[in-house]
Design an enzyme around this catalytic site. Structure first.
Site, short mmCIF file in Angstrom:
data_model
loop_
_atom_site.label_atom_id
_atom_site.label_comp_id
_atom_site.label_asym_id
_atom_site.label_seq_id
_atom_site.Cartn_x
_atom_site.Cartn_y
_atom_site.Cartn_z
N ASP A 246 -11.98 59.64 -21.95
CA ASP A 246 -11.53 58.27 -21.70
C ASP A 246 -12.33 57.69 -20.53
O ASP A 246 -12.19 58.12 -19.40
CB ASP A 246 -10.03 58.29 -21.39
CG ASP A 246 -9.41 56.90 -21.37
OD1 ASP A 246 -10.16 55.91 -21.36
OD2 ASP A 246 -8.17 56.82 -21.35
N HIS B 285 -10.11 52.22 -32.26
CA HIS B 285 -9.99 51.71 -30.90
C HIS B 285 -11.34 51.29 -30.32
O HIS B 285 -11.44 50.23 -29.69
CB HIS B 285 -9.33 52.79 -30.03
CG HIS B 285 -9.11 52.38 -28.61
ND1 HIS B 285 -8.16 51.47 -28.25
CD2 HIS B 285 -9.74 52.74 -27.46
CE1 HIS B 285 -8.19 51.30 -26.93
NE2 HIS B 285 -9.14 52.06 -26.44
#
Lengths: 438, 438
Positions: B249, B346
């Site tokens: 991330d 995403h």
């Protein structure tokens, strides 16, 4: 404080080998065991520090590399379970599970086998746990084992649930009620208890997620608590940890080098019940600290409450030249003739000399879960104490603290558990097999 | 992934020097600045790693010593506040305060001066803070600064409280409501916001206790949240952090070496309002992850939801040889002719190319606060995103994610805040002085 850094401290009684802590695979097996022994002993001599730090203190080599934090590895199998004499890690998760209403002895046995398999695999190589391998979500990928330990215990309620009340240890009798107790039953007790420790928080969480998934329908979490200690390397040299009152905490812990260490901490071979040989009893208390009151108390008064200096943990009986390692002298008087250690000072009330020799190995984590509704910090100590029998460990000490400890007015015991922690599993065994299939 | 370990990466635009991270006092000033620049840049190139790890990656010297974790020190003063481009630390505490009903501009100014003095002192030498020095309880004694940063922000409500609504930035207009929001007002917003980060949890808590004591009667805590990232040294080499879904991330974070980094993240000199020159806007969201649902989702489906491989973060458009650093190719198709990156993946929905170039610097901490009443983990991300204007950062990205992101069904936004974070204080100044005394 020379004894803190002595590489010659033995690893403890031969009858009680601590699970090995290693920085494998870079080190040879021989080097590895040497480091493990010294680290284990030093960690306990300090009342617990992280493995990596303890290791650094016992080496003549250049400063320990940062990468050793990740590669720290603890053995799952041995005479005792891991997570008792293992140097204290930086992160901990304590979880209690209750068996499902439909589950009994067979389901408990199968669960402990699954959990033991998972714990051994995770402690060996948590970061290589494949995300395709079922429940694992991959949050520990890339990480080393980070000295992960997983420790399993049995609560009193497990025995009725599994039809094994005739094999329940006497030592699991309920703890007495103490006047300072304000216990929340929803965060106390439980059929099964799991202690997870590691130097990385994602590693502890990965282990928690895996164990929870392995529980499946057989058991559901009853309560869960998270704690922490210093990050490896945060201090320039290994130190006894400080708690959230700022006090050096653990100086007087039993040490594996003590002659009576194994007798105090572990159930002997041939002890009662037989399935607990090599095991220990864990007293778990969530002890909230009234930090606003404490921080508002002048330093000198704080030190009188404890009986030690805040700055370095030296006993107030030792004068200005004392250090943390100076023995407490309960008879000493100050220049005005008053006891140097006050009558209600924590170190006096808790001292083995005043408790018939009662002793336990404290191995706590601090917690700080934000603000309570009253605006005060929800913070304190996840107290975990290990002993061969709570009646010669926690119970007599807490009884005395409960009635006469100056510290107790700053503390609230909010949750409590007592768990029988069986000995470590032999090859092919799972934890508790000697009870559940015995 | 060569660019991760390049010591030649510049430290960012000359107009936007990052606060220095050092391992002083052992290093010479020159060595120190070199290390600081490289560490800052690398940390961001990774989407944030700990300072110590980033430092290790940029050195030709032997492996970084464990003790560098404690000695990491960040400058309090500079063009920008610390804690924005500072490499992400292992522990974070986010706290909002509300001014007391009787307090106004003068009390806010005095509080920010006290807080700035305390923050500078703590960031320089937290472990030497004397326990006799007032509110400090000594829990950080012995520890190094551990890369402590303290960052202050102003919420929209502060301006009415201090009679300064005419100087409120347009950028502080309330965030739009998103359909995925289920916001708890008691854990959202606030007059004042404090972000505390450090590599040691006792250091963050010490800073929190000191700042709370300095608030005195002028302000009371409104909400408080705790988060974490990997422990320094848990991985063998610097890595982009993983979140609690196990996903790498931060790969696409803006990097200080980017030409437009300063324009995207910081309010320019001469921008509006003048007192925000060098400042930034922080969007803070407590985003709960439905981890039980996520962990029950097959790996391949998880990867389709994100658009990246779980194992290494490589985009699914890059084929088997891709790495985390391979550029996402939104046009790529798989062997059966379907888009390699799904329409609702995403990475596609969040990509700057699909958002008119909107970008923000994400600098989050994970959280895991045990079990909710429904038995699910209370866990997720303390999302902190930095941008020169939320209307060209968080807002357009979240609007798109809100309507079309496959990931959103696994997320719940439970709290939200938007804070104006003024530029860093010059010598003799306190944070926000240009507003509160301007």
């Amino acid at each position: 404080m020379p004894k803190k850094a002595q590489p010659s401290v033995p690893s403890g009684p031969a009858s009680a080998p601590a699970p090995a802590t290693s920085t494998a695979p870079a080190l040879s097996r021989r080097r590895l065991l040497g480091a493990a022994s010294a680290a284990g002993a030093t960690g306990l001599a300090l009342g617990g520090t992280t493995g990596a730090l303890a290791h650094a203190a016992t080496s003549d080599a250049p400063p320990t590399a940062l990468s050793s934090v990740g590669t720290g590895r603890v053995a799952f199998r041995g005479t005792h379970q891991c997570g008792i004499t293992t140097p204290l890690q930086a992160h901990g998760r304590l979880v209690a599970f209750d068996l499902a209403p439909t589950a009994g002895r067979a389901e408990a046995a199968a669960l402990l086998r699954r959990w033991s398999d998972a714990a051994e695999r995770l402690m060996d190589a948590v970061g290589t746990d494949s995300p395709a391998d079922g429940p694992a979500s991959g949050i520990a990928l890339d990480a080393g084992p980070c000295s992960l330990t997983v420790t399993f215990g049995f609560g009193r309620s497990l025995f009725a649930r599994t039809g094994l009340t005739d094999r329940m240890p006497d030592a699991l009798r309920p703890l007495p009620r103490f006047t300072a107790d304000a216990l929340d039953p929803d965060r106390s007790d439980g059929d099964l208890w799991v202690q997870i420790g590691a130097d990385d928080p994602l590693v502890t969480l990965h282990a928690l997620r895996v164990l929870r998934a392995e529980a499946g329908e057989a058991a559901r979490p009853r309560w869960e608590m998270a704690g922490f200690n210093r990050t490896p390397g945060a201090t320039a040299r290994p130190m006894t940890p400080r708690n959230l009152m700022g006090q050096v905490d653990g100086t007087n812990n039993p040490r594996p080098a003590d002659d009576d260490f194994a007798d105090r901490i572990f159930v002997p071979r041939g002890g009662e019940p037989d399935w607990m040989a090599g095991g220990s009893y864990a007293v778990v208390r969530r002890i909230r600290m009234l930090l606003d009151d404490w921080d508002g108390t002048p330093l000198q008064e704080q030190e009188q409450v404890i009986g030690r200096r805040k700055s370095d943990g030296a006993p107030l009986s030792g004068g200005p030249d004392a250090s943390e390692d100076t023995a407490v002298d309960l008879e000493a008087r100050d220049s005005s003739g008053r006891p140097a250690i006050a009558a209600d000072a924590h170190v006096r009330v808790a001292a083995p000399e005043t408790n018939g020799g009662a002793a336990m190995l404290r191995r706590p984590f601090s917690y700080h879960d934000g603000l309570r509704e009253d605006g005060a910090p929800d913070a304190g100590l996840l107290f975990v104490a290990w002993q061969a029998d709570p009646l010669t460990g926690f119970v007599p000490v807490q009884r005395k603290l409960d009635s006469g400890d100056a510290l107790s007015r700053f503390l609230r015991h909010e949750a409590s558990g007592l768990f029988a922690v069986p000995g470590g599993p032999a090859t092919g065994e799972y934890v508790g097999q000697r009870l559940l299939e015995g």
